[in-house]
Design a protein around this motif. Structure first.
Motif, PDB file in Angstrom:
ATOM      1  N   GLY A  78     -18.205   3.964  14.183  1.00  0.00           N
ATOM      2  CA  GLY A  78     -17.036   4.186  14.121  1.00  0.00           C
ATOM      3  C   GLY A  78     -15.891   3.569  14.485  1.00  0.00           C
ATOM      4  O   GLY A  78     -14.555   3.433  13.838  1.00  0.00           O
ATOM      5  N   LEU A  79     -16.364   2.529  14.908  1.00  0.00           N
ATOM      6  CA  LEU A  79     -15.498   1.527  15.635  1.00  0.00           C
ATOM      7  C   LEU A  79     -14.745  -0.163  14.447  1.00  0.00           C
ATOM      8  O   LEU A  79     -14.145  -1.097  15.172  1.00  0.00           O
ATOM      9  CB  LEU A  79     -15.204   0.934  16.856  1.00  0.00           C
ATOM     10  CG  LEU A  79     -14.024   2.467  18.140  1.00  0.00           C
ATOM     11  CD1 LEU A  79     -14.615   1.891  19.486  1.00  0.00           C
ATOM     12  CD2 LEU A  79     -13.281   2.203  17.827  1.00  0.00           C
ATOM     13  N   GLY A  80     -15.998  -0.409  14.223  1.00  0.00           N
ATOM     14  CA  GLY A  80     -16.191  -1.670  13.309  1.00  0.00           C
ATOM     15  C   GLY A  80     -15.960  -2.461  13.629  1.00  0.00           C
ATOM     16  O   GLY A  80     -16.819  -2.754  14.566  1.00  0.00           O
ATOM     17  N   ILE A 124     -11.638  -5.372  12.047  1.00  0.00           N
ATOM     18  CA  ILE A 124     -12.423  -5.262  10.609  1.00  0.00           C
ATOM     19  C   ILE A 124     -12.605  -3.657  10.573  1.00  0.00           C
ATOM     20  O   ILE A 124     -13.919  -3.929  11.589  1.00  0.00           O
ATOM     21  CB  ILE A 124     -13.490  -5.499  10.026  1.00  0.00           C
ATOM     22  CG1 ILE A 124     -12.358  -6.706   8.774  1.00  0.00           C
ATOM     23  CG2 ILE A 124     -13.568  -5.076   8.534  1.00  0.00           C
ATOM     24  CD1 ILE A 124     -13.877  -7.237   7.635  1.00  0.00           C
ATOM     25  N   ASN A 125     -11.999  -2.648  10.211  1.00  0.00           N
ATOM     26  CA  ASN A 125     -13.279  -0.793  10.390  1.00  0.00           C
ATOM     27  C   ASN A 125     -12.432  -0.933   8.463  1.00  0.00           C
ATOM     28  O   ASN A 125     -12.415  -0.142   8.514  1.00  0.00           O
ATOM     29  CB  ASN A 125     -12.179  -0.221  11.428  1.00  0.00           C
ATOM     30  CG  ASN A 125     -12.916   0.973  11.465  1.00  0.00           C
ATOM     31  OD1 ASN A 125     -13.171   1.603  11.141  1.00  0.00           O
ATOM     32  ND2 ASN A 125     -12.693   1.608  12.828  1.00  0.00           N
ATOM     33  N   LYS A 126     -13.891  -0.946   7.895  1.00  0.00           N
ATOM     34  CA  LYS A 126     -13.715  -0.217   6.754  1.00  0.00           C
ATOM     35  C   LYS A 126     -14.205   1.127   6.170  1.00  0.00           C
ATOM     36  O   LYS A 126     -12.704   1.380   5.821  1.00  0.00           O
ATOM     37  CB  LYS A 126     -15.264  -1.315   6.159  1.00  0.00           C
ATOM     38  CG  LYS A 126     -15.197  -2.269   5.962  1.00  0.00           C
ATOM     39  CD  LYS A 126     -15.955  -2.501   4.568  1.00  0.00           C
ATOM     40  CE  LYS A 126     -15.686  -4.505   4.670  1.00  0.00           C
ATOM     41  NZ  LYS A 126     -17.330  -5.394   4.328  1.00  0.00           N
ATOM     42  N   GLU A 127     -14.352   2.167   7.498  1.00  0.00           N
ATOM     43  CA  GLU A 127     -13.859   3.248   7.441  1.00  0.00           C
ATOM     44  C   GLU A 127     -13.059   3.559   7.017  1.00  0.00           C
ATOM     45  O   GLU A 127     -11.848   4.788   6.802  1.00  0.00           O
ATOM     46  CB  GLU A 127     -15.190   3.642   8.615  1.00  0.00           C
ATOM     47  CG  GLU A 127     -15.741   5.240   8.271  1.00  0.00           C
ATOM     48  CD  GLU A 127     -15.825   5.699   9.475  1.00  0.00           C
ATOM     49  OE1 GLU A 127     -15.948   6.065  10.255  1.00  0.00           O
ATOM     50  OE2 GLU A 127     -17.675   4.616   9.889  1.00  0.00           O
ATOM     51  N   LYS A 128     -11.546   3.208   7.854  1.00  0.00           N
ATOM     52  CA  LYS A 128     -10.551   3.084   8.317  1.00  0.00           C
ATOM     53  C   LYS A 128      -9.362   2.397   7.472  1.00  0.00           C
ATOM     54  O   LYS A 128      -8.753   2.794   7.992  1.00  0.00           O
ATOM     55  CB  LYS A 128      -9.698   3.080   9.784  1.00  0.00           C
ATOM     56  CG  LYS A 128     -11.240   4.560  10.889  1.00  0.00           C
ATOM     57  CD  LYS A 128     -10.636   5.623  10.948  1.00  0.00           C
ATOM     58  CE  LYS A 128     -11.329   6.697  11.714  1.00  0.00           C
ATOM     59  NZ  LYS A 128     -11.869   6.571  12.598  1.00  0.00           N
ATOM     60  N   ASN A 275      -1.995  -5.446   0.423  1.00  0.00           N
ATOM     61  CA  ASN A 275      -3.268  -4.822  -0.082  1.00  0.00           C
ATOM     62  C   ASN A 275      -3.186  -3.722   0.838  1.00  0.00           C
ATOM     63  O   ASN A 275      -4.764  -3.511   0.872  1.00  0.00           O
ATOM     64  CB  ASN A 275      -3.603  -6.333   1.018  1.00  0.00           C
ATOM     65  CG  ASN A 275      -3.731  -7.162   0.486  1.00  0.00           C
ATOM     66  OD1 ASN A 275      -2.820  -7.560  -0.594  1.00  0.00           O
ATOM     67  ND2 ASN A 275      -3.976  -8.499   1.447  1.00  0.00           N
ATOM     68  N   GLN A 276      -2.570  -2.841   0.159  1.00  0.00           N
ATOM     69  CA  GLN A 276      -2.901  -1.367   0.516  1.00  0.00           C
ATOM     70  C   GLN A 276      -3.826  -1.160   1.579  1.00  0.00           C
ATOM     71  O   GLN A 276      -4.623  -0.767   1.655  1.00  0.00           O
ATOM     72  CB  GLN A 276      -3.802  -1.201  -0.554  1.00  0.00           C
ATOM     73  CG  GLN A 276      -3.749  -0.792  -2.037  1.00  0.00           C
ATOM     74  CD  GLN A 276      -3.679  -1.915  -3.037  1.00  0.00           C
ATOM     75  OE1 GLN A 276      -5.925  -2.539  -2.370  1.00  0.00           O
ATOM     76  NE2 GLN A 276      -3.811  -2.503  -4.371  1.00  0.00           N
ATOM     77  N   ARG A 277      -2.864  -1.598   2.713  1.00  0.00           N
ATOM     78  CA  ARG A 277      -3.447  -1.805   4.293  1.00  0.00           C
ATOM     79  C   ARG A 277      -2.343  -0.022   4.247  1.00  0.00           C
ATOM     80  O   ARG A 277      -1.423  -0.093   3.665  1.00  0.00           O
ATOM     81  CB  ARG A 277      -3.260  -2.847   4.686  1.00  0.00           C
ATOM     82  CG  ARG A 277      -3.898  -3.758   4.525  1.00  0.00           C
ATOM     83  CD  ARG A 277      -3.473  -5.073   5.093  1.00  0.00           C
ATOM     84  NE  ARG A 277      -4.504  -6.118   5.175  1.00  0.00           N
ATOM     85  CZ  ARG A 277      -4.712  -7.398   5.335  1.00  0.00           C
ATOM     86  NH1 ARG A 277      -4.112  -7.698   6.644  1.00  0.00           N
ATOM     87  NH2 ARG A 277      -5.357  -8.325   4.598  1.00  0.00           N
TER      88      ARG A 277
END
Ligand SMILES: *[C@@H]1O[C@H](CO)[C@@H](O)[C@H](O)[C@H]1NC(C)=O
Ligand SMILES: *[C@@H]1O[C@H](CO)[C@@H](O)[C@H](O)[C@H]1NC(C)=O
Length: 387
Positions: A78-80, A124-128, A275-277
């Motif tokens: 879960g940490l990317g 990078i953490n795509k999940e979050k 960028n919708q971050r």
């Protein structure tokens, strides 16, 4: 590849070694070497460069020439991932204050080229949906005068950031005076010169690029006005030149200016620009300072990095007998020197409390990069690529 991945994950998880039968002789690096021409890597490289350019207030937008090296360090569940990227870059004609995306900026002509390398650590953490640049450093160098002279003896040849010659200041002030004389009311004053070139045409010609700010004086006050503007926010950039020739005893002055539109508010609020971050990385607290300065440190940019400019290798064309020196653009980027790595606190990026920390490693040397690296270059010219 999958074995490598397994090994990488094993070094992170405890108790994994027992279930993995053949114990390797050396502990494998947890870093995965990525394909520098894959769309995954190219997309991230593009984002990294965008973030680097956005973090800067000085100099020109850098564009990606090629990805030189790309490694990934997968973190706990879960940490990317933390990524270690080395990018070969070229300077463009857009000043960073124009906030133009690098893909919309053209690189400079060969004889004006400034090239170099950036190293970046990217999280990078795509999940979050977290994309965050904790650190970068770049080193740039102009293409050497000697190389320019060999290919184009008549090209402008002065070091692009040489201010020692007072003629450049003359070219800037006189071309700006010309611009102001044509301006209906608003007047502008010089902030600083950002680029210089000289060339012998029919006589000496001096070219400058410089930032301008709005002057509190209006045209009617003319030269008698000595008001100083309270702030010096650059509002635009000008290209000016001053040249002389026997045929034109009077001096020739040219000038064009363009204005930054960064002052204009974005139509759909600030979020449209990030960028919708989820978290605006420029608005979060400095993680490294939390240990040393627990006081109410103002929210300031977390991004850490700088761009270093090295001088021309500057060998004169006459001593061309000697061997071509290997031009280097050394870039240092180490958040740690501990081979086991060190914790990196990025909990401020998460909305919910977070116990685990990322592990940051010393920046990998290029020795063990993937066979697919470096990737193909946009400008595949060895004179513009770091070795
Ligand atoms: C970035 O480079 C400078 C030298 O240009 C160096 O002093 C600094 O330590 C570097 N930053 C990191 C994080 O390594
Ligand atoms: C890089 O990728 C592109 C598109 O996938 C491909 O056309 C090109 O041949 C690749 N170049 C190299 C050097 O592998």
């Amino acid at each position: 590849m999958s074995v490598l991945l397994l090994l990488a994950l094993c070094t992170l998880a405890t108790g994994c070694g027992a279930s993995y039968p053949p114990q390797p002789a050396t502990i494998p690096s947890p870093l995965l070497s990525l394909d520098c021409n894959s769309s995954y890597v190219l997309d991230i490289a593009s984002d990294i460069l965008q973030d680097i350019n956005r973090d800067r207030n000085d100099g020109y937008v850098l564009s990606l020439n090629r990805v030189s090296d790309a490694r990934e360090h997968r973190q706990g569940a879960g940490l990317g991932s933390l990524l270690y990227f080395t990018l070969d870059v070229l300077e463009t004609g857009c000043h960073v204050l124009s906030r133009t995306p690098w893909k919309n900026c053209g690189v400079r002509l060969f004889h004006e080229s400034v090239y170099g390398q950036c190293k970046a650590i990217f999280y990078i953490n795509k999940e979050k949906r977290i994309f965050y640049l904790p650190a970068y450093n770049c080193t740039l160098r102009p293409v050497s005068r000697r190389v320019v002279f060999m290919t184009c003896p008549d090209c402008p040849s002065t070091s692009p950031y040489d201010l020692s010659n007072p003629r450049y200041m003359e070219a800037a002030t006189e071309s700006l005076a010309k611009y102001n004389s044509r301006s209906p009311s608003k007047q502008y004053s010089l902030v600083k010169i950002t680029k210089t070139f000289s060339q012998w045409v029919f006589g000496p010609a001096y070219f400058v690029e410089y930032l301008i700010k709005e002057s509190p004086c209006t045209k009617s006050q003319d030269s008698s006005c000595a008001l100083e503007s309270p702030d010096s926010v650059p509002v635009g950039i000008c290209h000016g030149s001053k040249s002389q020739s026997p045929q034109h005893p009077g001096k020739l002055i040219s000038v064009t200016c363009s204005f930054f539109n960064s002052q204009a508010p974005t139509p759909r609020g600030e979020n449209a620009a990030v960028n919708q971050r989820p978290a605006n990385p420029t608005k979060v607290e400095e993680p490294q300072q939390q240990n040393t300065a627990p006081t109410n440190s103002p929210t300031k940019a977390v991004l850490k990095g700088s761009v270093q400019y090295l001088p021309d290798w500057g060998k004169k064309p006459e001593d061309s007998q000697e061997k071509e020196p290997v031009e280097t653009v050394p870039v240092q980027l180490d958040l740690t020197t501990n081979p086991q790595g060190e914790p990196l606190d990025v909990s401020f990026l998460f909305l919910e409390p977070m116990e685990e920390k990322l592990v940051v490693l010393p920046f990998p040397s290029k020795e063990r990069r993937s066979a697919e690296c470096p990737g193909p270059a946009q400008k595949d010219d060895p004179r513009l690529l770091p070795p």
